[in-house]
Write a protein that holds these residues in place. Sequence first.
Motif, short mmCIF file in Angstrom:
data_model
loop_
_atom_site.label_atom_id
_atom_site.label_comp_id
_atom_site.label_asym_id
_atom_site.label_seq_id
_atom_site.Cartn_x
_atom_site.Cartn_y
_atom_site.Cartn_z
N PRO A 23 0.84 -1.21 0.00
CA PRO A 23 0.00 0.00 0.00
C PRO A 23 0.87 1.26 0.00
CG PRO A 23 -0.02 -1.05 2.15
CD PRO A 23 0.66 -2.00 1.23
N ARG A 24 0.32 2.33 -0.56
CA ARG A 24 1.10 3.58 -0.63
C ARG A 24 1.37 4.13 0.77
NH1 ARG A 24 -2.19 4.27 -5.32
NH2 ARG A 24 -0.90 4.44 -7.20
N THR A 25 0.43 3.96 1.68
CA THR A 25 0.62 4.42 3.06
C THR A 25 0.53 3.21 3.98
OG1 THR A 25 -1.75 4.91 3.18
CG2 THR A 25 -0.29 6.72 2.61
N GLU A 79 0.20 -1.26 9.52
CA GLU A 79 1.05 -1.47 10.68
C GLU A 79 0.26 -1.36 11.98
OE1 GLU A 79 4.04 1.46 10.08
OE2 GLU A 79 5.08 0.33 8.50
N ARG A 80 -0.63 -0.36 12.07
CA ARG A 80 -1.45 -0.20 13.28
C ARG A 80 -2.37 -1.40 13.47
NH1 ARG A 80 -1.91 5.24 11.54
NH2 ARG A 80 -3.93 4.76 10.60
N ASP A 126 -6.83 -2.92 -2.61
CA ASP A 126 -7.34 -1.55 -2.71
C ASP A 126 -8.57 -1.45 -3.60
OD1 ASP A 126 -5.74 -2.31 -4.85
OD2 ASP A 126 -5.18 -0.25 -5.34
N ILE A 127 -8.81 -2.46 -4.46
CA ILE A 127 -9.94 -2.38 -5.38
C ILE A 127 -11.06 -3.35 -5.01
CG2 ILE A 127 -8.51 -1.62 -7.33
CD1 ILE A 127 -8.58 -4.53 -8.34
N ALA A 128 -11.03 -3.87 -3.77
CA ALA A 128 -12.04 -4.84 -3.36
C ALA A 128 -13.42 -4.18 -3.27
CB ALA A 128 -11.66 -5.44 -2.01
N THR A 129 -14.45 -5.00 -3.44
CA THR A 129 -15.82 -4.49 -3.36
C THR A 129 -16.20 -4.30 -1.89
OG1 THR A 129 -16.76 -6.71 -3.26
CG2 THR A 129 -16.41 -5.77 -5.44
N GLU A 130 -17.34 -3.62 -1.67
CA GLU A 130 -17.79 -3.30 -0.32
C GLU A 130 -18.76 -4.33 0.23
OE1 GLU A 130 -16.41 -0.76 1.27
OE2 GLU A 130 -15.20 -0.45 -0.53
N ASP A 173 -11.43 -1.70 7.80
CA ASP A 173 -11.21 -2.06 6.39
C ASP A 173 -9.85 -1.50 5.98
OD1 ASP A 173 -11.47 -2.77 3.77
OD2 ASP A 173 -12.96 -1.24 3.27
N VAL A 174 -8.85 -2.37 5.89
CA VAL A 174 -7.46 -1.92 5.72
C VAL A 174 -6.91 -2.37 4.37
CG1 VAL A 174 -5.12 -2.08 6.65
CG2 VAL A 174 -7.08 -2.04 8.21
N THR A 175 -6.31 -1.45 3.66
CA THR A 175 -5.65 -1.79 2.40
C THR A 175 -4.32 -2.49 2.71
OG1 THR A 175 -6.63 0.06 1.20
CG2 THR A 175 -4.64 -0.91 0.26
N ALA A 176 -4.30 -3.81 2.47
CA ALA A 176 -3.10 -4.60 2.76
C ALA A 176 -2.15 -4.65 1.57
CB ALA A 176 -3.50 -6.01 3.16
N TYR A 177 -2.71 -4.48 0.37
CA TYR A 177 -1.89 -4.52 -0.84
C TYR A 177 -2.64 -3.84 -1.97
CZ TYR A 177 -4.97 -8.43 -2.08
OH TYR A 177 -6.06 -9.20 -2.35
#
Length: 565
Positions: free
Chosen positions: A320-322, A327-328, A425-429, A444-448
């Motif tokens: 992920p970009r951030t 990490e948290r 990052d492009i997963a559905t809701e 909901d965390v962007t892991a990759y």
Amino acid sequence: MSPTTLPAPPEHGHVTFLGAGPGDPGLLTLRAVEALANADVLVAEHEVLDVVRTHARQGVAEVHTDSDTSEPGTGTPQLTVVDGASTTAGAPAMRDAAHLVMEAARGGRRVVRAVTGDPGLDAYAAEEMLACASAGVPFEVVPGIATAVGVPAYAGVPLRDAQGADVRFVDARTASDRCWTEVGASDGTVVVSATLDSVAAAAGELVSAGRKPDTPMTVTVAGTTTRQRTWAATLGTIAQTLKQAKVLPSPDGGRPVIAVVGERSAPARRDELSWFESKPLFGWKVLVPRTKEQAASLSDQLRSYGAVPHEVPTIAVEPPRTPQQMERAVKGLVTGRYEWIAFTSVNAVKAVREKFEEYGLDARAFAGIKVAAVGDQTAAALIDFGVRPDLVPSGEQSARGLVEDWPPYDPVFDPIDRVFLPRADIATETLVAGLIELGWEVDDVTAYRTVRASPPPAETREAIKGGGFDAVLFTSSSTVRNLVGIAGKPHNVTVIACIGPATAKTAEEHGLRVDVMAPEPSVHKLAEALADFGARRRLAALDAGDPVTRPSERRPGARRRRSTT
């Protein structure tokens, strides 16, 4: 130490003369795999290098061989040294096999000398063995499946039956007049090693020696591989059969073949026993647009149907970009912030595992946390990590299926109301919305991130657009969009197989005709559906009396080949 464990002599090396079989990597013996795993130096014929290299340990020195066929039967094939330590830079030395093996064995190294088929029947290894014996270098022989035995078995041609019969093996390149006379006078089965352009002459020798022209004969090229083709004829008609099949004349006339002559190679018997070439996807070149890690089990399944999978990554996975959010969340797993963690993909498992390793954590950090997984492969990735999922959808393997089985939040039984959801990052809701509706709080965390992969090589792109592939498997809408974006639209003769309605709709929006759809959203069910399609297609051709061809053989300019089954 097991009886087959190799010793490590301090003064002399050890040489293993190893038969690698006729071509199918699955025909290596367990003893051969063990010897390869212990090898320090690998000396292999070019034809079997890929077969044996897979089982050699990392860093093994390799010596490729290039046989000199100008003098068959001389026992001294020429070898080209490509192991830089054994030759001068830029000038590969040509040595005969015995000297090369001896050189490699010096210094106490374990050498594996791998040959096609069996060392005693298919190769001229005796001189190399004698050289080892003369120098006091220990050696052993690991037999392999002989080409003259393995190829007829894969062609559906038994060499003997309950009545029994003599079986004679003849090498047409070195057979003497006396040899032809003896086998011609016999009524036993004759297995002839020849080439495409010499097999008719071998048939003529047998007829001249007394065999009847109507004696059944089968000829197999590229035996035990998915390029295998077999022609059934008689001694008197084989030349015409190969000509009508447009096999000869051909610049490939020097390709080796195995011919079986005798009543046990009768076409009627072969029709019943041709188990290999009658596989539903035999010889089909199938495009698998997934990463190599994701495609591994799917490709294995396709191979079991006789297909030749070609893996082309359409997406690349990046961090992920951030990374702070990820990490948290991982730290929250350790401090007890979550009741559940839900994995919807193998990549999500990989992303969390990498973070764990970065912090010096292992699977024990999941203690007290409930784990959910979507799909068999995701569950397998977790088990490989040391974590057994508590929840896997009982029905549809998707976010929707997971929500259907997910328990609602209960403040009495659930001390914590929060779920960690690492995903793309492009997963559905769908999953997030469903869990919130069940009363859960979701991180909901962007892991990759998933990005479009680089285009495949030009040769692959041309095969995709030009009809060089028989089928393509689309496992998601993104694989459709990305493949078309990086490589172009598949040719209209290519069979299009989609994992579900949404993927099929995307394929049709890109102008593709969808031929196969999985009965449920599973990559393995998708492969099964393609195999069923191939089986029905084959049976329809046979019922109509038409040749069995692959889809790619119907493209404009493709050579139509006579069925080999």
